[in-house]
Scaffold this motif. Structure first.
Motif, mmCIF file in Angstrom:
data_model
loop_
_atom_site.group_PDB
_atom_site.id
_atom_site.type_symbol
_atom_site.label_atom_id
_atom_site.label_comp_id
_atom_site.label_asym_id
_atom_site.label_seq_id
_atom_site.Cartn_x
_atom_site.Cartn_y
_atom_site.Cartn_z
ATOM 1 N N LEU A 8 0.827 -1.210 0.000
ATOM 2 C CA LEU A 8 0.000 0.000 0.000
ATOM 3 C C LEU A 8 0.857 1.254 0.000
ATOM 4 C CD1 LEU A 8 -2.989 -0.790 2.336
ATOM 5 C CD2 LEU A 8 -3.088 0.185 0.037
ATOM 6 N N ILE A 9 1.896 1.237 0.849
ATOM 7 C CA ILE A 9 2.779 2.407 0.924
ATOM 8 C C ILE A 9 3.457 2.623 -0.418
ATOM 9 C CG2 ILE A 9 4.918 3.265 1.940
ATOM 10 C CD1 ILE A 9 3.945 1.848 4.561
ATOM 11 N N ALA A 12 1.066 3.951 -2.836
ATOM 12 C CA ALA A 12 0.729 5.339 -2.533
ATOM 13 C C ALA A 12 1.852 6.262 -2.970
ATOM 14 C CB ALA A 12 0.466 5.507 -1.034
ATOM 15 N N ALA A 15 1.858 6.708 -6.505
ATOM 16 C CA ALA A 15 0.790 7.609 -6.937
ATOM 17 C C ALA A 15 1.241 9.065 -6.911
ATOM 18 C CB ALA A 15 -0.440 7.433 -6.047
ATOM 19 N N CYS A 16 2.308 9.323 -6.124
ATOM 20 C CA CYS A 16 2.832 10.687 -6.096
ATOM 21 C C CYS A 16 3.422 11.052 -7.447
ATOM 22 C CB CYS A 16 3.910 10.836 -5.037
ATOM 23 S SG CYS A 16 3.301 10.552 -3.371
ATOM 24 N N THR A 18 3.605 11.089 -11.420
ATOM 25 C CA THR A 18 2.539 11.140 -12.414
ATOM 26 C C THR A 18 2.531 9.877 -13.239
ATOM 27 O OG1 THR A 18 2.805 13.477 -12.574
ATOM 28 C CG2 THR A 18 1.591 12.430 -14.321
ATOM 29 N N GLN A 20 2.173 8.803 -16.555
ATOM 30 C CA GLN A 20 2.149 9.260 -17.950
ATOM 31 C C GLN A 20 1.649 8.102 -18.798
ATOM 32 O OE1 GLN A 20 5.065 11.953 -18.402
ATOM 33 N NE2 GLN A 20 3.732 12.938 -19.873
ATOM 34 N N MET B 1 -7.452 1.301 7.409
ATOM 35 C CA MET B 1 -6.574 1.164 6.265
ATOM 36 C C MET B 1 -6.705 2.333 5.312
ATOM 37 S SD MET B 1 -4.265 -0.654 5.802
ATOM 38 C CE MET B 1 -3.560 -2.167 5.383
ATOM 39 N N LEU B 4 -4.907 5.231 6.622
ATOM 40 C CA LEU B 4 -3.461 5.151 6.449
ATOM 41 C C LEU B 4 -3.098 5.621 5.043
ATOM 42 C CD1 LEU B 4 -0.622 4.157 7.318
ATOM 43 C CD2 LEU B 4 -1.187 2.034 6.136
ATOM 44 N N LEU B 5 -3.842 5.101 4.082
ATOM 45 C CA LEU B 5 -3.572 5.460 2.689
ATOM 46 C C LEU B 5 -3.724 6.971 2.507
ATOM 47 C CD1 LEU B 5 -2.847 3.874 0.209
ATOM 48 C CD2 LEU B 5 -5.250 3.908 -0.449
ATOM 49 N N ILE B 8 -0.753 8.726 3.937
ATOM 50 C CA ILE B 8 0.446 8.656 3.091
ATOM 51 C C ILE B 8 0.316 9.604 1.904
ATOM 52 C CG2 ILE B 8 1.798 7.169 1.569
ATOM 53 C CD1 ILE B 8 0.873 4.842 3.448
ATOM 54 N N LEU B 9 -0.857 9.603 1.305
ATOM 55 C CA LEU B 9 -1.067 10.505 0.170
ATOM 56 C C LEU B 9 -0.891 11.948 0.615
ATOM 57 C CD1 LEU B 9 -4.028 8.769 -1.621
ATOM 58 C CD2 LEU B 9 -1.751 9.165 -2.547
ATOM 59 N N CYS B 12 2.794 12.679 1.128
ATOM 60 C CA CYS B 12 3.574 12.918 -0.082
ATOM 61 C C CYS B 12 3.120 14.201 -0.754
ATOM 62 C CB CYS B 12 3.587 11.713 -1.028
ATOM 63 S SG CYS B 12 2.139 11.476 -2.026
ATOM 64 N N GLU B 173 6.340 16.434 -10.764
ATOM 65 C CA GLU B 173 5.054 16.259 -11.425
ATOM 66 C C GLU B 173 3.912 16.808 -10.568
ATOM 67 O OE1 GLU B 173 4.790 15.345 -14.431
ATOM 68 O OE2 GLU B 173 6.876 14.745 -14.722
ATOM 69 N N ARG B 174 4.259 17.645 -9.586
ATOM 70 C CA ARG B 174 3.260 18.168 -8.680
ATOM 71 C C ARG B 174 3.017 19.646 -8.940
ATOM 72 N NH1 ARG B 174 3.474 18.144 -2.756
ATOM 73 N NH2 ARG B 174 5.267 19.439 -3.181
ATOM 74 N N ALA B 194 -1.780 16.707 -8.459
ATOM 75 C CA ALA B 194 -0.947 16.026 -9.452
ATOM 76 C C ALA B 194 -1.287 16.510 -10.855
ATOM 77 C CB ALA B 194 -1.142 14.515 -9.352
ATOM 78 N N GLU B 195 -2.316 17.329 -10.979
ATOM 79 C CA GLU B 195 -2.737 17.829 -12.288
ATOM 80 C C GLU B 195 -2.520 19.336 -12.352
ATOM 81 O OE1 GLU B 195 -3.613 15.876 -14.716
ATOM 82 O OE2 GLU B 195 -3.620 14.039 -13.524
#
Lengths: 188, 426
Positions: A8-9, A12, A15-16, A18, A20, B1, B4-5, B8-9, B12, B173-174, B194-195
């Motif tokens: 999961l980590i 995640a 997911a940071c 991009t 493409q 859970m 947690l996700l 983390i998101l 970051c 990319e942020r 992210a967009e």
């Protein structure tokens, strides 16, 4: 449980970054910098220069891709891009066979949908480029509809200069970014 | 859970938050006023760790304007205050044209009082002074107000040291929509995505930002309160929604939609109600911008075959072409006094910021860069902030309306773009 957390980590964190689209890149070698002749050569951008065997297909792709003409580099349907001159949105004759092929595919697969993303190079106004990218995408859409695709199948959107495929600041990068992409579900 | 996700998101998303806008002066005015800002007596009591002193912030503000040259002032014993008598001959011998003296005193309620006085050393007169009450947290804000006072007294124009700017940082990319003080301090993220994020626009009261975010995979116009990190959708119609611009009374937004075909200009209330179509052309109409009196809407259109700037009555009506030279003139921004138009013009392969005098029709190119975009006037009209690319990197530059005073604003290890200068503090 612990392994699940790590996964999961990791996902995640991934997911940071991009995601493409793993779009086929035009090969290097678009050299002509004279104005008006700055499009990458058509037909070359998605067909690899070396002959492709079935091995390549199975390598990085799901097995279900086998026999899928949209993913088969030998099929014209694997070509997805239309390129433009600066501040232009007219479609060059060299791209018409590709659009015709996709129109035929959409006609024959009435449930399939397509997203057209219009792009521009980084120069000038971001907002004008949003509008220009929209015109480019709409132009491709109009041609697809004229050739028999249905309105509900095709959506045209603009990314303007915001999602450049090439990040360089030169004519070669700009030429590749002045582009409409025809994308099918799962590709955007 | 799921928490947690989310954590983390979030982590970051918030990862490298240390970066800040740094400002470098790259060009100054011809004749700068020499000013001595003496250390305010007792200002050390307000120093908290790495904070700069009030006098240092005032001096830095004035120097950044390009119109002042700050003089080194040695530590004076005993310290001079606004109540001291001024030895003009001595300050003149230090080459000072002007002088600021002042003091800081602790108040019984735990707050502080700052007093200062401004002197014209050449004419040997006091020009005025003010006292402010402040908390420790208001040191920078108070220093900016003193600088505003000095600037206005000596130039006759409003200072913009207490204003804020918005801009977009692209870090890897942020994308981050940031708001900071005009000197780059107190950076505060409005949105991280992210967009892409583009086209921030300040409401006239400086409390809200309208902007375009691609966070839902297409351009949608949002409005967000500066103090409350909550987005409100203004326009999410079929197709693209972009290019928001506030009317001077803050009641309407002009924006661009493709819901009826090509990009066309509409008006809408900031809460998303009362949509009204304004332009009806067969081409592209975009980048609306209100004149300060609210009577006109300037915009970019390719109706004549190439993108040019037009204007039309904000209530609707016929458009008149405004730019004629060149084949690509975009991004119109009217100066706060309504007399000039900043825009981006293409000259061959160069895209440069230019200024059009709306009266004489004269055009002046302001920069020598190649990839300028998104000009934004300071609320006193003196500087124009814009985005450009230098050595492959996105930076902001600021240029004075006469083209002389120049600054460069950078964020380390990131691209910065899409500047929008906020209004004057009321």
């Amino acid at each position: 449980m612990r392994a699940l957390w790590i996964v999961l980590i990791a996902s995640a964190l991934a997911a940071c970054a991009t995601t493409q689209t793993p779009d086929t890149q035009p090969p290097a070698g678009v050299e002509d910098r004279a104005p008006g002749a700055t499009r990458p050569a058509p037909g070359t951008q998605s067909v690899p220069s070396t002959p492709v065997t079935g091995v390549d297909l199975s390598a990085g792709r799901p097995a279900s891709d086998a026999g899928n003409p949209l993913r088969d580099p030998a099929s014209i349907l694997s070509q997805r891009s239309v390129y433009y001159d600066f501040d232009k949105y007219d479609i060059g004759d060299e791209f018409k066979p590709v659009i015709e092929a996709h129109a035929k595919y959409l006609r024959e697969h009435g449930v399939v949908k397509m997203l057209i993303q219009g792009n521009t190079d980084e120069r000038g106004s971001r907002e004008y480029n949003i509008a220009l990218g929209q015109r480019r995408a709409e132009g491709v859409k109009r041609m697809l509809l004229l050739l028999g695709a249905r309105e509900e199948q095709v959506e045209a959107v603009s990314l303007g200069e915001e999602k450049p495929k090439e990040t360089g600041h030169d004519e070669e990068a700009w030429a590749r970014n002045r582009r409409s992409d025809m994308l099918y579900p799962g590709e955007y | 859970m799921r928490n947690l996700l989310a954590a983390i998101l979030f982590a970051c998303a918030a990862w490298p938050a240390q970066a800040q806008l740094s400002i470098e002066i790259t060009g100054a005015g011809g004749q700068r006023i020499a000013i001595a800002v003496a250390p305010l007596a007792g200002e050390g009591a307000l120093l908290d760790g790495a904070n700069a002193s009030i006098s240092a912030i005032v001096r830095a503000d004035l120097e950044r304007s390009g119109l002042f040259r700050g003089l080194e002032v040695p530590r004076l014993v005993p310290q001079l205050t606004e109540a001291s008598s001024v030895n003009y001959a001595e300050w003149r011998s230090r080459l000072a044209d002007t002088l600021v003296l002042g003091s800081v005193a602790a108040r019984p309620d735990g707050r502080f009082e700052v007093r200062f006085r401004l002197y014209d050393v050449v004419r040997q007169v006091a020009l005025g002074g003010v006292a402010y009450t402040l908390t420790r947290e208001q040191v920078r804000a108070t220093a900016h107000r003193i600088a505003d006072y000095v600037y206005e007294k000596l130039t006759g124009e409003k200072g913009v040291f207490s204003t804020r700017i918005a801009y977009v940082v692209k870090r890897g990319e942020r994308f981050e929509l940031q708001v900071a003080d005009a000197d780059g301090a107190n950076e505060q993220a409005m949105l991280v995505s992210a967009e892409p994020i583009i086209s921030p626009a300040w409401s006239p009261d400086g409390r809200r930002l309208a902007y375009v975010s691609f966070q839902n995979k297409k351009p949608i116009v949002y409005v967000q309160d500066i103090e409350v990190p909550k987005q409100q959708i203004v326009a999410n119609f079929k197709g693209s929604n972009s290019a928001p611009a506030w009317s001077p009374d803050g009641r309407r937004l002009a924006l661009v939609l493709t819901r009826d075909g090509n990009s066309q200009i509409y008006l809408i209330n900031p809460d998303g109600s009362n949509l009204q179509r304004l332009t009806r052309s067969s081409g592209i109409d975009t980048e609306p911008f209100f004149s300060p009196d609210g009577q006109w809407l300037f915009f970019t259109s390719d109706r004549g075959g190439s993108p040019q700037i037009y204007r039309m009555p904000a209530a609707g009506g016929d458009a008149q072409r405004v730019t004629f030279e060149g084949s690509y003139n975009v991004s119109p921004r009217v100066s706060p006094d309504g007399k000039n138009l900043a825009f981006i013009m293409r000259d061959g392969s160069r895209f440069q910021a230019a200024l059009l005098d709306l009266n004489t029709r004269q055009v002046q190119v302001l920069t020598d860069s190649d990839l300028d975009e998104s000009p934004s006037f300071a609320p006193n009209g003196r500087q124009i902030l814009l985005a450009t690319i230098i050595a492959g990197r996105g930076v902001l530059t600021s240029v004075s309306a006469d083209g002389r005073v120049k600054q460069r604003l950078t964020v380390s290890a990131a691209d910065v773009r899409e500047p929008a200068w906020g209004p004057l503090n009321k």
